[in-house]
Design an enzyme around this catalytic site. Structure first.
Site, PDB file in Angstrom:
ATOM      1  N   THR A  85       0.958  -1.113   0.099  1.00  0.00           N
ATOM      2  CA  THR A  85      -0.141  -0.028   0.238  1.00  0.00           C
ATOM      3  C   THR A  85       0.845   1.124  -0.195  1.00  0.00           C
ATOM      4  OG1 THR A  85      -0.234   0.072   2.217  1.00  0.00           O
ATOM      5  CG2 THR A  85      -1.703  -1.069   1.492  1.00  0.00           C
TER       6      THR A  85
ATOM      7  N   GLU B 240      -5.892  -3.983  -0.169  1.00  0.00           N
ATOM      8  CA  GLU B 240      -6.239  -5.103   0.808  1.00  0.00           C
ATOM      9  C   GLU B 240      -7.356  -5.819  -0.060  1.00  0.00           C
ATOM     10  OE1 GLU B 240      -5.568  -1.852   1.669  1.00  0.00           O
ATOM     11  OE2 GLU B 240      -4.262  -1.898   3.298  1.00  0.00           O
TER      12      GLU B 240
ATOM     13  N   LYS C 258     -14.896  16.801  11.928  1.00  0.00           N
ATOM     14  CA  LYS C 258     -16.083  16.602  13.027  1.00  0.00           C
ATOM     15  C   LYS C 258     -16.305  18.116  13.474  1.00  0.00           C
ATOM     16  CE  LYS C 258     -13.775  12.208  13.671  1.00  0.00           C
ATOM     17  NZ  LYS C 258     -12.591  12.328  13.105  1.00  0.00           N
TER      18      LYS C 258
ATOM     19  N   TRP D  58     -20.431  14.976  11.594  1.00  0.00           N
ATOM     20  CA  TRP D  58     -19.547  14.732  10.596  1.00  0.00           C
ATOM     21  C   TRP D  58     -19.716  15.508   8.926  1.00  0.00           C
ATOM     22  CZ3 TRP D  58     -18.384   8.889  10.785  1.00  0.00           C
ATOM     23  CH2 TRP D  58     -17.808   8.463  12.168  1.00  0.00           C
TER      24      TRP D  58
HETATM   25  P1  ADP Z   1      -3.753   3.288  -0.320  1.00  0.00           P
HETATM   26  O1  ADP Z   1      -4.468   2.537   0.732  1.00  0.00           O
HETATM   27  O2  ADP Z   1      -2.374   2.516  -0.623  1.00  0.00           O
HETATM   28  O3  ADP Z   1      -3.606   4.550  -0.654  1.00  0.00           O
HETATM   29  P2  ADP Z   1      -5.641   2.049  -2.180  1.00  0.00           P
HETATM   30  O4  ADP Z   1      -5.324   2.347  -3.598  1.00  0.00           O
HETATM   31  O5  ADP Z   1      -5.661   0.806  -1.729  1.00  0.00           O
HETATM   32  O6  ADP Z   1      -4.097   2.674  -1.703  1.00  0.00           O
HETATM   33  O7  ADP Z   1      -6.524   2.974  -1.719  1.00  0.00           O
HETATM   34  C1  ADP Z   1      -7.522   2.602  -0.992  1.00  0.00           C
HETATM   35  C2  ADP Z   1      -8.526   3.753  -0.817  1.00  0.00           C
HETATM   36  O8  ADP Z   1      -8.713   4.696  -1.812  1.00  0.00           O
HETATM   37  C3  ADP Z   1      -9.895   3.346  -0.152  1.00  0.00           C
HETATM   38  O9  ADP Z   1      -9.803   3.039   1.231  1.00  0.00           O
HETATM   39  C4  ADP Z   1     -10.585   4.814  -0.199  1.00  0.00           C
HETATM   40  O10 ADP Z   1     -10.406   5.579   0.659  1.00  0.00           O
HETATM   41  C5  ADP Z   1     -10.319   5.498  -1.360  1.00  0.00           C
HETATM   42  N1  ADP Z   1     -11.004   5.141  -2.711  1.00  0.00           N
HETATM   43  C6  ADP Z   1     -10.772   3.863  -3.632  1.00  0.00           C
HETATM   44  N2  ADP Z   1     -11.777   4.050  -4.542  1.00  0.00           N
HETATM   45  C7  ADP Z   1     -12.578   5.310  -4.126  1.00  0.00           C
HETATM   46  C8  ADP Z   1     -13.797   5.671  -4.743  1.00  0.00           C
HETATM   47  N3  ADP Z   1     -14.425   5.462  -5.816  1.00  0.00           N
HETATM   48  N4  ADP Z   1     -14.224   6.778  -3.920  1.00  0.00           N
HETATM   49  C9  ADP Z   1     -13.822   7.187  -3.005  1.00  0.00           C
HETATM   50  N5  ADP Z   1     -12.429   6.729  -2.326  1.00  0.00           N
HETATM   51  C10 ADP Z   1     -11.932   5.837  -2.965  1.00  0.00           C
END
Ligand code: ADP
Length: 546
Positions: A186, A331, A443, A448
């Site tokens: 990640t 993940e 917050k 929120w």
């Molecule tokens: P990292 O966690 O390494 O930054 P990831 O690519 O696994 O990379 O990122 C996942 C995160 O990206 C998600 O948990 C979410 O917060 C965000 N995310 C992914 N797709 C979307 C989406 N369509 N809209 C909003 N947030 C998103």
């Protein structure tokens, strides 16, 4: 009593053999680092992935040993996807956009034995090779005559020379489908990067699921352009799902600018593309500036961060391309939800349909999800209650590679749920809407505020190119939202005008207290806004009147 069906293991090698056997002459087209367009077929990719397999056997790599890539989307990378995993070794796709120190750290943590890299990343390899003692061979993804003579890297070989002496016949081994197949770290926006270690089984189930009609709806008639990198969660599984259905694949290589991507879509008759919003932003900008239209593109998956409404609108209404908004994470291999409309939505007004398309979509079969309050109580699916999102399923992580503590949250039945770190609502039809990362939620007065919503409204203003909303400490309300914006080149808008633009679009108390104009907003290695960095940059900032 056991069923009486064959218990063949689900293995990635079966995908490439299937593509070879049934779709052997279907094209794989790549824009190369060299700048030219290279054309091959599934048959040729399969043959060369078997050469990779033979080469790895000769290197005497053990079962489960890691082979890393530092590479753009292209046919050689695809051959490694199959050649490495198919033999039972683990393909470790490294994100070249990370800092070289982080790349060295990841290489050592993964204990990579071989590193295959595109020549664009030669400077990174020159910088880190001395710090990566586990790597016993460096392979440049190029022809033998392109190998730099004086790189200073010992044990450097060209990919073409490496595989050329090996046979293109290979008997893929059968082994436990739970064996590791690939790994992906990640981006590590907090702390050191952590790796998800996928298995053949998790990858195969994700592959089946991702091709379904209400997911990516991929078929042998598609020409598929994964703009999302193969170093970022396996390009959302497309290198595998394209083989599953026998689709044509089109790889953009390093050229991700609007003009290059648009040209590739047109010349290769791309029907389906996938990428993060920033890439599409560049392409739409190029199209609008030059009055261009698509002639073949039908669908595009957009995910990785929230897709702004203006982008969905442009694709859907201006260019007639269906937007499939998707949510996932490293993940989750990465697909969790994908947004397609149900029958009952088809007769709705465009505004109502847009409200649904803005959501991240419905859970894909295989993914179970729930939202919970801070005490862990499960919240209703009413589209209003917002809580921490937890997921479980056969392609959801159980633990990180070399993970010391169990990241899962157990329910009353002892089932482990992965806490995504996202905050979401789920409506009665099962559509998930991400309102924030839990650490980014603002917050205010016990309520929120979704930073995504504040950002979406800002970027809908014609003068705004990019927006990031953060919470700033407030003595009475705890936190108040402030939106940091980058203006479109040549455009003008005042703080007052932008705040007035929010009127009627969101609840009064959710309108930001202030607008900060910036030259740029920090973006991380996977294209996401680095809110933590932005907060640091604004550490001296005070709200107006305080
Ligand atoms: P990292 O966690 O390494 O930054 P990831 O690519 O696994 O990379 O990122 C996942 C995160 O990206 C998600 O948990 C979410 O917060 C965000 N995310 C992914 N797709 C979307 C989406 N369509 N809209 C909003 N947030 C998103």
């Amino acid at each position: 009593m056991l069923g009486l069906m064959q218990d063949q293991q689900l293995l990635i090698s079966s995908l490439i053999e299937f593509a070879d056997c049934h779709h052997g002459d279907t094209e794989i087209v790549s824009r190369r680092v060299e700048g030219d367009i290279h054309r091959t077929t599934w048959r040729e990719v399969a043959a060369r992935s078997r050469q990779v397999a033979n080469a790895l056997d000769q290197e005497q790599l053990g079962f489960g040993d890691r082979v890393a890539t530092l590479a753009w989307n292209g046919y050689r990378h695809l051959e490694l996807y199959y050649g490495v995993s198919g033999t039972g070794r683990v393909l470790h796709t490294v994100n070249p956009r990370l800092h070289p120190d982080q790349i060295a750290w990841i290489t050592n943590h993964a204990e990579d034995e071989i590193m295959c890299f595109d020549l664009s990343f030669l400077p990174i390899v020159q910088q880190i090779h001395g710090e990566c003692p586990t790597v016993k061979k460096w392979i440049a993804l190029c022809d033998a005559d392109k190998l730099p003579a004086d790189s200073g890297i010992p044990k450097l070989e060209s990919y073409e020379a490496w595989i050329s002496t090996h046979s293109s016949t290979y008997d893929w081994p059968s082994f436990d489908e739970n064996s590791a197949s690939s790994m992906c770290y990640t981006s590590g926006t907090t702390g050191n990067p952590k790796a998800a270690l996928y298995s053949h089984r998790s990858t195969m189930l994700h592959t089946y699921a991702s091709a379904m009609p209400d997911v990516m709806a991929m078929s042998a008639r598609d020409s598929v352009l994964p703009v999302v990198p193969m170093f970022h969660v396996n390009a959302w599984g497309i290198p595998y799902s394209a083989a599953l259905v026998g689709a044509k694949l089109v790889f953009p290589g390093p050229a991700l600018d609007g003009k290059s991507v648009f040209e590739l879509i047109e010349t290769e008759k791309v029907s389906f593309a996938a990428g993060v919003p920033t890439v599409w932003q560049m392409m739409l900008g190029h199209m609008q500036a030059n009055g261009l239209e698509f002639s073949t593109l039908k669908r595009t998956v957009i995910g990785g961060s929230a897709c702004p409404p203006a982008m969905i609108d442009a694709f859907q209404h201006q260019y007639g391309v269906e937007v499939l908004h998707a949510w996932g994470m490293t993940e989750l291999s990465p697909l969790g939800t994908l947004c397609t409309l149900k029958n009952k939505h088809l007769t709705q007004m465009p505004e109502q349909q847009m409200a649904i398309r803005l959501k991240q979509g419905r859970g894909i079969f295989g993914i179970e999800m729930k939202i919970v309050d801070p005490e862990g109580k499960v919240l209703p699916w009413d589209g209003k209650a917002s809580g921490d999102l937890l997921v479980t399923g056969p392609w959801v992580i159980k633990n990180y590679f070399k993970g010391e503590s169990d990241p899962l949250v157990r329910d009353a039945k002892g089932r482990g749920w992965f806490p995504t770190g996202d905050v979401a609502t789920i409506d009665a039809d099962g559509y998930l809407q991400i309102t924030d990362r839990s650490k980014d939620v603002i917050k205010s007065g016990g309520e929120w505020i979704s930073s995504i919503e504040v950002e979406n409204i800002a970027v809908a203003h014609p003068a705004i190119a990019m927006a990031a909303c953060i919470g700033v400490a407030h003595p009475k309300w705890d936190e108040r939202p402030v939106v940091v914006v980058v203006k479109q080149p040549g455009a003008e808008v005042s703080c007052k005008e932008l705040l007035a633009f929010y009127e009627g679009k969101t609840a009064r108390w959710q309108i930001p207290d202030d607008v900060v104009f910036a030259e740029s907003i920090p973006i991380g290695a996977t294209g996401k806004i680095l809110k933590a960095r932005l907060r640091e940059q604004l550490s001296d900032y005070r709200l107006p009147g305080l």
